[in-house]
Design an enzyme around this catalytic site. Sequence first.
Site, PDB file in Angstrom:
ATOM      1  N   GLY A 197      -2.983  -7.839  -0.073  1.00  0.00           N
ATOM      2  CA  GLY A 197      -3.497  -6.996  -1.134  1.00  0.00           C
ATOM      3  C   GLY A 197      -3.354  -5.508  -0.871  1.00  0.00           C
ATOM      4  O   GLY A 197      -3.048  -4.730  -1.780  1.00  0.00           O
ATOM      5  N   THR A 198      -3.571  -5.098   0.363  1.00  0.00           N
ATOM      6  CA  THR A 198      -3.495  -3.667   0.668  1.00  0.00           C
ATOM      7  C   THR A 198      -2.083  -3.134   0.468  1.00  0.00           C
ATOM      8  O   THR A 198      -1.892  -2.069  -0.139  1.00  0.00           O
ATOM      9  CB  THR A 198      -3.970  -3.400   2.108  1.00  0.00           C
ATOM     10  OG1 THR A 198      -5.379  -3.676   2.194  1.00  0.00           O
ATOM     11  CG2 THR A 198      -3.732  -1.946   2.504  1.00  0.00           C
ATOM     12  N   ASN A 246     -15.022  -6.252  -5.496  1.00  0.00           N
ATOM     13  CA  ASN A 246     -15.175  -6.959  -4.224  1.00  0.00           C
ATOM     14  C   ASN A 246     -16.544  -6.778  -3.596  1.00  0.00           C
ATOM     15  O   ASN A 246     -16.933  -7.560  -2.724  1.00  0.00           O
ATOM     16  CB  ASN A 246     -14.100  -6.487  -3.232  1.00  0.00           C
ATOM     17  CG  ASN A 246     -14.143  -4.988  -3.009  1.00  0.00           C
ATOM     18  OD1 ASN A 246     -14.080  -4.197  -3.955  1.00  0.00           O
ATOM     19  ND2 ASN A 246     -14.245  -4.569  -1.757  1.00  0.00           N
ATOM     20  N   GLN A 289      -9.673 -10.521  -5.771  1.00  0.00           N
ATOM     21  CA  GLN A 289     -10.911 -11.305  -5.773  1.00  0.00           C
ATOM     22  C   GLN A 289     -11.025 -12.234  -6.975  1.00  0.00           C
ATOM     23  O   GLN A 289     -12.025 -12.948  -7.111  1.00  0.00           O
ATOM     24  CB  GLN A 289     -12.126 -10.374  -5.730  1.00  0.00           C
ATOM     25  CG  GLN A 289     -12.292  -9.599  -4.446  1.00  0.00           C
ATOM     26  CD  GLN A 289     -12.715 -10.474  -3.266  1.00  0.00           C
ATOM     27  OE1 GLN A 289     -13.082 -11.632  -3.429  1.00  0.00           O
ATOM     28  NE2 GLN A 289     -12.649  -9.922  -2.065  1.00  0.00           N
ATOM     29  N   SER A 301      -3.735 -11.659  -2.827  1.00  0.00           N
ATOM     30  CA  SER A 301      -3.730 -11.859  -1.378  1.00  0.00           C
ATOM     31  C   SER A 301      -4.049 -13.308  -1.047  1.00  0.00           C
ATOM     32  O   SER A 301      -5.044 -13.863  -1.514  1.00  0.00           O
ATOM     33  CB  SER A 301      -4.754 -10.930  -0.717  1.00  0.00           C
ATOM     34  OG  SER A 301      -4.638 -10.969   0.687  1.00  0.00           O
ATOM     35  N   SER A 302      -3.220 -13.923  -0.215  1.00  0.00           N
ATOM     36  CA  SER A 302      -3.289 -15.356   0.061  1.00  0.00           C
ATOM     37  C   SER A 302      -4.582 -15.791   0.725  1.00  0.00           C
ATOM     38  O   SER A 302      -5.148 -16.838   0.396  1.00  0.00           O
ATOM     39  CB  SER A 302      -2.091 -15.756   0.939  1.00  0.00           C
ATOM     40  OG  SER A 302      -2.106 -17.125   1.234  1.00  0.00           O
ATOM     41  N   THR A 351      12.584  -9.204   6.114  1.00  0.00           N
ATOM     42  CA  THR A 351      12.765 -10.654   6.103  1.00  0.00           C
ATOM     43  C   THR A 351      11.471 -11.326   5.665  1.00  0.00           C
ATOM     44  O   THR A 351      10.404 -11.067   6.215  1.00  0.00           O
ATOM     45  CB  THR A 351      13.168 -11.153   7.501  1.00  0.00           C
ATOM     46  OG1 THR A 351      14.378 -10.515   7.890  1.00  0.00           O
ATOM     47  CG2 THR A 351      13.367 -12.664   7.495  1.00  0.00           C
ATOM     48  N   CYS A 369     -13.468  -4.480   4.510  1.00  0.00           N
ATOM     49  CA  CYS A 369     -12.578  -3.407   4.944  1.00  0.00           C
ATOM     50  C   CYS A 369     -13.338  -2.124   5.289  1.00  0.00           C
ATOM     51  O   CYS A 369     -12.818  -1.257   5.970  1.00  0.00           O
ATOM     52  CB  CYS A 369     -11.540  -3.112   3.868  1.00  0.00           C
ATOM     53  SG  CYS A 369     -10.408  -4.484   3.545  1.00  0.00           S
TER      54      CYS A 369
END
Length: 380
Positions: A69-70, A149, A178, A199-200, A237, A324
Site C-alpha cells: 500500500g505504501t 485505518n 482497509q 495491500s496483500s 522483477t 505505521c
Amino acid sequence: MIYLDNAATTRPYPEALATYTEVASKIWGNPSSLHQLGSQASRILQASRKQIADLIGVLPQEIFFTSGGTEGDNWVIKGVAFEKEQFGKHIIVSDIEHPAVKESALWLKTQGYEVDFAPVDQQGFVDVEKLATLLRPDTILVSVMAVNNEIGSIQPIQTISDLLKDKPTISFHVDAVQALAKIPTATYLTDRVDFATFSSHKFHGLRGVGFAYIKNGKKITPLLTGGGQETDKRSTTENLAGIAATAKALRLAMERQEEFTHKTSQMKQVLLQGLSAYEDIRIFSGQDQFAPHILTFGLKGVRGEVLVHAFEEYGIYVSTTSACSSKAGKPAGTLLSMGIQSQLATTAVRMSLDLENDMSQIEQVLTTFKIIYEQTKKVR
C-alpha cells in the site's frame, strides 16, 4: 493468544503460504525471460493478474503489482502529479489519509505543488460540501481513502464520485487498503475512480506485495525505471510467488466476505455494548457507516500504549490506531482532525477483528478489560 490487530496485518492463509512455497520452489524462472521457464512464470503472473482483476471487477490490463500500500500510494500521488504537471499543480487529499498519502502530498509541496486538505466532521467522515469548495481549475488530483485505518469510518466515495463526475480533468484516487474483502467493492471502486491501491497482507496474503488499479487510458509517471516490467509502468522483477499467493488469498477472502461482515459486526456490537458501560470510556468508532471489524476507543487518563501493554500481559494483542505511526507515540491524526483534544486522542486503542476471532474471545477481552479498568483507577 487473542489477536485483535488485524487492521495492522492479518495472519496469512495456509493456502496462500502453500501457494507461495510451491511457486517459489518450482516456478523460479524470470517472467521476462524468453525461454520455457520464463514463459511458464509469465503464464502464472498473467493468470494471477486476471484472477485479481476478475475478483474486483476490472480488466487484467488495469492491475499493476507493487510492494504494498505504501508504494502504491506514493506512486499514484507523485506519479499523477508529475504526469499532469502541465495542466495544474493543485492537489486535494482528505485530512485523515494514511501517512503514505499525506506525506507524499507534503513532499510534493517542496516541489512547487499546492496541497489542500479536505476536512472531516466530528464522526470522521469527509465533508463533501467543503471538499467541493476546494476544487479549482488547476486541480489535478483528489485522494480520499475508502475506509479510515484508525477508526474505520467508511468514506463517501460515491458522493465524491458524483461531485467529480463532470470534472474529467481531475484524477480520483482511492486508498482501498482497509476496504478490500471487508466492504462491498462497488462502494469504493466506482466508475469515476481512476486509481486505487491495495495491500496483500490486509486480507491474509503475504507482506511485501500489493497492487494498484489504474483505469484504462489514465497516464501515470513511473517511479521505478529499468527493465520495463508491468508494461513499463513499474520496473523490477515481479515477486511471482507473492503475487500468486495474493491471488489465492484474495479469492478466499472474497468468498468469505459475507460471513466476515456478519460475524465481525456481531462481535463488534458486543464489544461496543460492553465497553460503553464504563464511565471513563470514550468510543471513537460507530456502527453505522463504519467498517464492521474496527473499533477504536479510549480510557480517559490512560495513554493508549499503556493499555496496549496491559492487554498484552493477558495475551491479548491490540494496537494504538495506525500501526505505521504507533511507535512514534503521536496521537491519532484522524482523531485530531475530528476535533478530539490531543490529551484524549493519546488514549486511543484500536481493536480490529477477523473471522478467526469468536465470541468466547470477546467475552475474555471484556473480562480482562474489567480487571484493567480497576487497576488503572488511581491513574484515572
